[in-house]
Design an enzyme around this catalytic site. Sequence first.
Site, PDB file in Angstrom:
ATOM      1  N   TYR A 122       6.185 -12.714 -14.976  1.00  0.00           N
ATOM      2  CA  TYR A 122       5.037 -11.955 -14.458  1.00  0.00           C
ATOM      3  C   TYR A 122       3.719 -12.647 -14.845  1.00  0.00           C
ATOM      4  O   TYR A 122       2.836 -12.841 -14.006  1.00  0.00           O
ATOM      5  CB  TYR A 122       5.086 -10.531 -15.012  1.00  0.00           C
ATOM      6  CG  TYR A 122       4.000  -9.616 -14.506  1.00  0.00           C
ATOM      7  CD1 TYR A 122       4.073  -9.063 -13.230  1.00  0.00           C
ATOM      8  CD2 TYR A 122       2.897  -9.303 -15.297  1.00  0.00           C
ATOM      9  CE1 TYR A 122       3.074  -8.216 -12.768  1.00  0.00           C
ATOM     10  CE2 TYR A 122       1.900  -8.453 -14.841  1.00  0.00           C
ATOM     11  CZ  TYR A 122       1.984  -7.914 -13.574  1.00  0.00           C
ATOM     12  OH  TYR A 122       0.989  -7.074 -13.110  1.00  0.00           O
ATOM     13  N   ALA A 135       3.173 -15.766 -15.698  1.00  0.00           N
ATOM     14  CA  ALA A 135       3.008 -17.054 -14.988  1.00  0.00           C
ATOM     15  C   ALA A 135       2.564 -16.811 -13.550  1.00  0.00           C
ATOM     16  O   ALA A 135       1.687 -17.508 -13.026  1.00  0.00           O
ATOM     17  CB  ALA A 135       4.317 -17.837 -15.024  1.00  0.00           C
ATOM     18  N   ILE A 183      -2.893   1.001 -15.499  1.00  0.00           N
ATOM     19  CA  ILE A 183      -2.753   2.222 -14.690  1.00  0.00           C
ATOM     20  C   ILE A 183      -1.272   2.556 -14.624  1.00  0.00           C
ATOM     21  O   ILE A 183      -0.470   1.700 -14.235  1.00  0.00           O
ATOM     22  CB  ILE A 183      -3.323   1.982 -13.276  1.00  0.00           C
ATOM     23  CG1 ILE A 183      -4.827   1.667 -13.357  1.00  0.00           C
ATOM     24  CG2 ILE A 183      -3.083   3.191 -12.378  1.00  0.00           C
ATOM     25  CD1 ILE A 183      -5.377   0.922 -12.165  1.00  0.00           C
ATOM     26  N   ALA A 220       0.817  -1.225   0.000  1.00  0.00           N
ATOM     27  CA  ALA A 220       0.000   0.000   0.000  1.00  0.00           C
ATOM     28  C   ALA A 220       0.848   1.272   0.000  1.00  0.00           C
ATOM     29  O   ALA A 220       0.312   2.369   0.086  1.00  0.00           O
ATOM     30  CB  ALA A 220      -0.951  -0.008   1.199  1.00  0.00           C
ATOM     31  N   LYS A 269       0.883 -14.284 -12.361  1.00  0.00           N
ATOM     32  CA  LYS A 269      -0.495 -13.771 -12.294  1.00  0.00           C
ATOM     33  C   LYS A 269      -1.510 -14.826 -12.721  1.00  0.00           C
ATOM     34  O   LYS A 269      -2.642 -14.845 -12.222  1.00  0.00           O
ATOM     35  CB  LYS A 269      -0.621 -12.507 -13.155  1.00  0.00           C
ATOM     36  CG  LYS A 269       0.174 -11.319 -12.601  1.00  0.00           C
ATOM     37  CD  LYS A 269      -0.305 -10.914 -11.219  1.00  0.00           C
ATOM     38  CE  LYS A 269       0.350  -9.650 -10.699  1.00  0.00           C
ATOM     39  NZ  LYS A 269      -0.129  -9.266  -9.369  1.00  0.00           N
ATOM     40  N   ASN A 302      -2.335  -7.111  -2.902  1.00  0.00           N
ATOM     41  CA  ASN A 302      -2.013  -6.197  -4.006  1.00  0.00           C
ATOM     42  C   ASN A 302      -0.513  -6.123  -4.296  1.00  0.00           C
ATOM     43  O   ASN A 302      -0.117  -5.778  -5.410  1.00  0.00           O
ATOM     44  CB  ASN A 302      -2.567  -4.810  -3.637  1.00  0.00           C
ATOM     45  CG  ASN A 302      -1.993  -3.712  -4.493  1.00  0.00           C
ATOM     46  OD1 ASN A 302      -2.409  -3.520  -5.632  1.00  0.00           O
ATOM     47  ND2 ASN A 302      -1.002  -2.992  -3.971  1.00  0.00           N
TER      48      ASN A 302
HETATM   49  P1  NAP Z   1       3.735  -0.326  -7.864  1.00  0.00           P
HETATM   50  O1  NAP Z   1       3.354   1.095  -8.000  1.00  0.00           O
HETATM   51  O2  NAP Z   1       5.091  -0.766  -8.328  1.00  0.00           O
HETATM   52  O3  NAP Z   1       3.519  -0.770  -6.348  1.00  0.00           O
HETATM   53  C1  NAP Z   1       3.857  -2.064  -5.940  1.00  0.00           C
HETATM   54  C2  NAP Z   1       3.622  -2.217  -4.453  1.00  0.00           C
HETATM   55  O4  NAP Z   1       3.996  -3.561  -4.084  1.00  0.00           O
HETATM   56  C3  NAP Z   1       4.485  -1.257  -3.639  1.00  0.00           C
HETATM   57  O5  NAP Z   1       3.708  -0.638  -2.641  1.00  0.00           O
HETATM   58  C4  NAP Z   1       5.522  -2.182  -3.011  1.00  0.00           C
HETATM   59  O6  NAP Z   1       5.873  -1.760  -1.691  1.00  0.00           O
HETATM   60  C5  NAP Z   1       4.783  -3.494  -2.913  1.00  0.00           C
HETATM   61  N1  NAP Z   1       5.716  -4.620  -2.792  1.00  0.00           N
HETATM   62  C6  NAP Z   1       6.613  -5.068  -3.693  1.00  0.00           C
HETATM   63  N2  NAP Z   1       7.318  -6.096  -3.174  1.00  0.00           N
HETATM   64  C7  NAP Z   1       6.842  -6.296  -1.911  1.00  0.00           C
HETATM   65  C8  NAP Z   1       7.151  -7.199  -0.869  1.00  0.00           C
HETATM   66  N3  NAP Z   1       8.088  -8.151  -1.015  1.00  0.00           N
HETATM   67  N4  NAP Z   1       6.453  -7.109   0.295  1.00  0.00           N
HETATM   68  C9  NAP Z   1       5.481  -6.174   0.461  1.00  0.00           C
HETATM   69  N5  NAP Z   1       5.154  -5.290  -0.489  1.00  0.00           N
HETATM   70  C10 NAP Z   1       5.829  -5.344  -1.664  1.00  0.00           C
HETATM   71  O7  NAP Z   1       2.711  -1.281  -8.675  1.00  0.00           O
HETATM   72  P2  NAP Z   1       1.146  -1.105  -8.975  1.00  0.00           P
HETATM   73  O8  NAP Z   1       1.012  -0.759 -10.405  1.00  0.00           O
HETATM   74  O9  NAP Z   1       0.494  -0.273  -7.955  1.00  0.00           O
HETATM   75  O10 NAP Z   1       0.674  -2.619  -8.844  1.00  0.00           O
HETATM   76  C11 NAP Z   1      -0.124  -3.089  -7.779  1.00  0.00           C
HETATM   77  C12 NAP Z   1      -0.680  -4.470  -8.159  1.00  0.00           C
HETATM   78  O11 NAP Z   1      -1.511  -4.354  -9.308  1.00  0.00           O
HETATM   79  C13 NAP Z   1       0.420  -5.476  -8.536  1.00  0.00           C
HETATM   80  O12 NAP Z   1       0.068  -6.745  -8.044  1.00  0.00           O
HETATM   81  C14 NAP Z   1       0.396  -5.468 -10.043  1.00  0.00           C
HETATM   82  O13 NAP Z   1       0.903  -6.644 -10.597  1.00  0.00           O
HETATM   83  C15 NAP Z   1      -1.082  -5.279 -10.311  1.00  0.00           C
HETATM   84  N6  NAP Z   1      -1.435  -4.724 -11.632  1.00  0.00           N
HETATM   85  C16 NAP Z   1      -1.054  -3.454 -11.971  1.00  0.00           C
HETATM   86  C17 NAP Z   1      -1.433  -2.958 -13.217  1.00  0.00           C
HETATM   87  C18 NAP Z   1      -1.066  -1.569 -13.646  1.00  0.00           C
HETATM   88  O14 NAP Z   1      -1.412  -1.202 -14.789  1.00  0.00           O
HETATM   89  N7  NAP Z   1      -0.403  -0.774 -12.823  1.00  0.00           N
HETATM   90  C19 NAP Z   1      -2.180  -3.742 -14.095  1.00  0.00           C
HETATM   91  C20 NAP Z   1      -2.532  -5.030 -13.711  1.00  0.00           C
HETATM   92  C21 NAP Z   1      -2.162  -5.505 -12.462  1.00  0.00           C
HETATM   93  P3  NAP Z   1       7.382  -1.376  -1.250  1.00  0.00           P
HETATM   94  O15 NAP Z   1       7.935  -0.483  -2.324  1.00  0.00           O
HETATM   95  O16 NAP Z   1       7.162  -0.715   0.061  1.00  0.00           O
HETATM   96  O17 NAP Z   1       8.117  -2.689  -1.138  1.00  0.00           O
END
Ligand code: NAP
Length: 247
Positions: free
Chosen positions: A157, A159, A190, A15, A161, A92
């Site tokens: 990625y 695999a 996003i 978050a 998901k 998430n």
């Molecule tokens: P983001 O901006 O890169 O944020 C990722 C979050 O995951 C960060 O808050 C990070 O926290 C946390 N994280 C990573 N490794 C972690 C760990 N080992 N333990 C705890 N937290 C961890 O990515 P986002 O775009 O918001 O993506 C959020 C989710 O949506 C992901 O699962 C992604 O695959 C999915 N998604 C995103 C999109 C898109 O278009 N953005 C589309 C489809 C799916 P820290 O930095 O504090 O570690």
Amino acid sequence: MNVDLKNKIVVITGASKGIGRELARNFAYEGASVVINYFHSENEAIELFKEINNYNSNCLLAKADVTNYDDVLNMYHQVINKYSRVDILINNAGKCDDDLIYFMSEEKWNRIIDVNLTGTFLCCKVFTKIMARQNCGKIFNISSLKGQEGCSGQTNYSASKAGVIGFTKSLAKEVGQFNISVNAVCPGFIVTDLNRHNQKKVSIARNKSVLDLSSTLSDFINFMMMMCSDNIQGISGRVFTLDSRIL
Ligand code: NAP
């Protein structure tokens, strides 16, 4: 329709940034007690916690690496000590690290599977215990369109998901008897730290979308709020894809 999230205890992994950060802001604004999980981005998480504290003082900051069982267990104990229950878990936290298969190291492969899939497993393993005892709970596992359709350069990625989707359906069958629902949600495209470095991806997403991309974040937040409210009770084992990339 009135979406009431007041007094819901909502754990959101990852978050500190991106989509999870917006979810935390909005859920807290609606009166939910939000557990803001983070791992690397401490400054961002503290800043968010302070911001949210201005309008909701019942949230919790919880550092935990979702790939580490002891960390997840420790977060669970923090949550139970403060609230004694958990209504909603949103898995998430996610990561990508792209490469073509010839260049994909085992380290890159394992890290992405660990964060996206094992992290989801560990959080579900720990938090379903209290949900089963309560005889209620909702889990949302954030997957991706890439887990359904695949993507060149993203075997790790995609695999992970796709794994989240299979995991979600299996867990839904396992814990439905305890009145716990488990669904997978694939957000629309996003722009966040996950993808902003890859302009090619941004323009492919734009070209593939038959509707304007700009509303996908608010669509996602609104969808999640509705699904997390008591208005929705009988849906589990489903995969919701929240965009218009249909070309
Ligand atoms: P983001 O901006 O890169 O944020 C990722 C979050 O995951 C960060 O808050 C990070 O926290 C946390 N994280 C990573 N490794 C972690 C760990 N080992 N333990 C705890 N937290 C961890 O990515 P986002 O775009 O918001 O993506 C959020 C989710 O949506 C992901 O699962 C992604 O695959 C999915 N998604 C995103 C999109 C898109 O278009 N953005 C589309 C489809 C799916 P820290 O930095 O504090 O570690």
